[in-house]
Design an enzyme around this catalytic site. Structure first.
Site, PDB file in Angstrom:
ATOM      1  N   ASN A  10     109.666 -43.323   6.321  1.00  0.00           N
ATOM      2  CA  ASN A  10     108.859 -42.311   7.009  1.00  0.00           C
ATOM      3  C   ASN A  10     108.536 -41.208   6.007  1.00  0.00           C
ATOM      4  OD1 ASN A  10     107.809 -40.290   8.596  1.00  0.00           O
ATOM      5  ND2 ASN A  10     109.722 -39.879   9.702  1.00  0.00           N
ATOM      6  N   LYS A  12     106.681 -38.685   6.433  1.00  0.00           N
ATOM      7  CA  LYS A  12     106.441 -37.369   7.041  1.00  0.00           C
ATOM      8  C   LYS A  12     105.142 -36.786   6.462  1.00  0.00           C
ATOM      9  CE  LYS A  12     111.365 -37.115   7.791  1.00  0.00           C
ATOM     10  NZ  LYS A  12     112.568 -36.338   8.000  1.00  0.00           N
ATOM     11  N   HIS A  97     110.097 -38.569  17.190  1.00  0.00           N
ATOM     12  CA  HIS A  97     110.889 -38.096  16.046  1.00  0.00           C
ATOM     13  C   HIS A  97     111.388 -36.682  16.346  1.00  0.00           C
ATOM     14  CE1 HIS A  97     112.093 -36.836  12.062  1.00  0.00           C
ATOM     15  NE2 HIS A  97     112.143 -38.111  11.753  1.00  0.00           N
ATOM     16  N   GLU A  99     111.527 -34.154  14.628  1.00  0.00           N
ATOM     17  CA  GLU A  99     110.650 -33.075  14.151  1.00  0.00           C
ATOM     18  C   GLU A  99     109.514 -32.821  15.124  1.00  0.00           C
ATOM     19  OE1 GLU A  99     110.205 -34.791  10.272  1.00  0.00           O
ATOM     20  OE2 GLU A  99     112.311 -34.310   9.899  1.00  0.00           O
ATOM     21  N   GLU A 166     118.860 -41.040  14.949  1.00  0.00           N
ATOM     22  CA  GLU A 166     118.823 -40.091  13.832  1.00  0.00           C
ATOM     23  C   GLU A 166     119.487 -38.784  14.271  1.00  0.00           C
ATOM     24  OE1 GLU A 166     115.378 -40.951  10.956  1.00  0.00           O
ATOM     25  OE2 GLU A 166     114.457 -39.957  12.659  1.00  0.00           O
ATOM     26  N   GLY A 172     117.432 -34.797   6.376  1.00  0.00           N
ATOM     27  CA  GLY A 172     117.016 -33.927   5.282  1.00  0.00           C
ATOM     28  C   GLY A 172     118.091 -32.959   4.810  1.00  0.00           C
ATOM     29  N   SER A 207     119.347 -38.869   5.973  1.00  0.00           N
ATOM     30  CA  SER A 207     119.868 -38.792   4.605  1.00  0.00           C
ATOM     31  C   SER A 207     120.352 -40.137   4.056  1.00  0.00           C
ATOM     32  CB  SER A 207     120.981 -37.740   4.498  1.00  0.00           C
ATOM     33  OG  SER A 207     120.471 -36.459   4.812  1.00  0.00           O
TER      34      SER A 207
HETATM   35  P1  13P Z   1     115.792 -38.056   5.575  1.00  0.00           P
HETATM   36  O1  13P Z   1     116.073 -39.467   5.136  1.00  0.00           O
HETATM   37  O2  13P Z   1     114.955 -37.283   4.594  1.00  0.00           O
HETATM   38  O3  13P Z   1     117.032 -37.348   5.995  1.00  0.00           O
HETATM   39  O4  13P Z   1     114.869 -38.178   6.900  1.00  0.00           O
HETATM   40  C1  13P Z   1     115.264 -39.016   7.912  1.00  0.00           C
HETATM   41  C2  13P Z   1     114.184 -39.104   8.891  1.00  0.00           C
HETATM   42  O5  13P Z   1     113.902 -38.162   9.611  1.00  0.00           O
HETATM   43  C3  13P Z   1     113.424 -40.366   8.968  1.00  0.00           C
HETATM   44  O6  13P Z   1     112.606 -40.393  10.088  1.00  0.00           O
END
Ligand code: 13P
Length: 245
Positions: A10, A12, A97, A99, A166, A172, A207
């Site tokens: 992903n 983003k 997600h 976010e 997640e 992140g 992560s």
């Molecule tokens: P990271 O791997 O950067 O922590 O992000 C995970 C994520 O949100 C994947 O959708």
């Protein structure tokens, strides 16, 4: 890890055309005959879908999107439909997600409408669920995950769906859930899904990188990974794919 394993990247809100083409160059051809048991997918920003379509297909990598709108077409400025994603070559669509849930305020009702739109177009949703740090610390993880999965019903049992667990505090941050937390939470998610009519492939996200992928991916109940930051570079993404084999 079951025989089914999906490693999905992903991106983003990251990636220019030059970066995407250089990333694709760095990916070694992946066997797409299923013999490795590992499927690979990439969810770049919408702007890169068309440019990456054939180059990723040549490497056996599926294309996906990070979000979608509920309607097929019309006066919805700034939105993208499932038909457009299908036309661009997508197989997968990430929904819910954290976010989008926590920054943009998407809730269960909207995510359910998006699920229906994705299924209507014959695409495969990757439904993200996960708890905030304070929810884990106050022992509410299972309640939160169950509530996020409650948009599914027994009538959805025969529709394609991937779930991604997640933990929000692991996204992140460089912190991953402990092996015990991963095994325990994935077992709970599988149990809820069975109660809702069908077990599903459940990915872990948060992560994931080349160093921790081996342990995470080979934990009980983990059927792949949804990778953010480490999917931006071909070398680290390939390390995760290799760890899955
Ligand atoms: P990271 O791997 O950067 O922590 O992000 C995970 C994520 O949100 C994947 O959708």
């Amino acid at each position: 890890m079951t025989a089914r394993c999906l490693i999905a990247g992903n991106w983003k809100m990251n990636g220019t055309l030059a970066e995407a083409l250089s990333f694709a160059d760095g990916l070694t051809a992946l066997s797409n005959d299923g013999s490795s048991g590992v499927e690979v997918a990439l969810m770049p920003p919408y702007t890169l879908l068309h440019s990456l379509r054939s180059v990723l297909a040549d490497k056996g990598v599926q294309l996906g999107a990070q979000n979608v709108y509920t309607e097929c077409n019309g006066a919805y400025t700034g939105s993208i439909s499932t038909a457009m994603l299908k036309d661009a070559g997508c197989k997968y669509v990430i929904l819910g997600h954290s976010e989008r849930r926590n920054t943009i305020g998407e809730g269960n009702a909207l995510i359910r409408r998006k699920l229906d739109a994705v299924w209507a177009e014959g695409l495969v949703p990757i439904l993200c669920i996960g708890e905030l740090l304070e929810e884990r610390e106050s022992n509410h993880t299972n309640d939160v995950l169950k509530a996020q999965l409650s948009i599914l019903t027994a009538a959805d049992a025969d529709k394609p769906l991937v779930v991604a667990y997640e933990p929000v505090w692991a996204i992140g941050t460089g912190k991953t859930a402990t092996p015990e937390q991963v095994v325990e939470t994935h077992a709970f998610v599988h149990e809820v899904l069975v109660d809702l009519g069908a077990d599903r492939q459940v990915l872990y996200g948060g992560s994931v990188n080349g160093s921790n992928a081996q342990q995470l991916l080979h934990s009980a109940g983990v059927d792949g990974a949804l990778v953010g930051g480490a999917s931006l570079q071909a070398a680290s993404f390939m390390q995760i794919i290799e760890a899955a084999k």
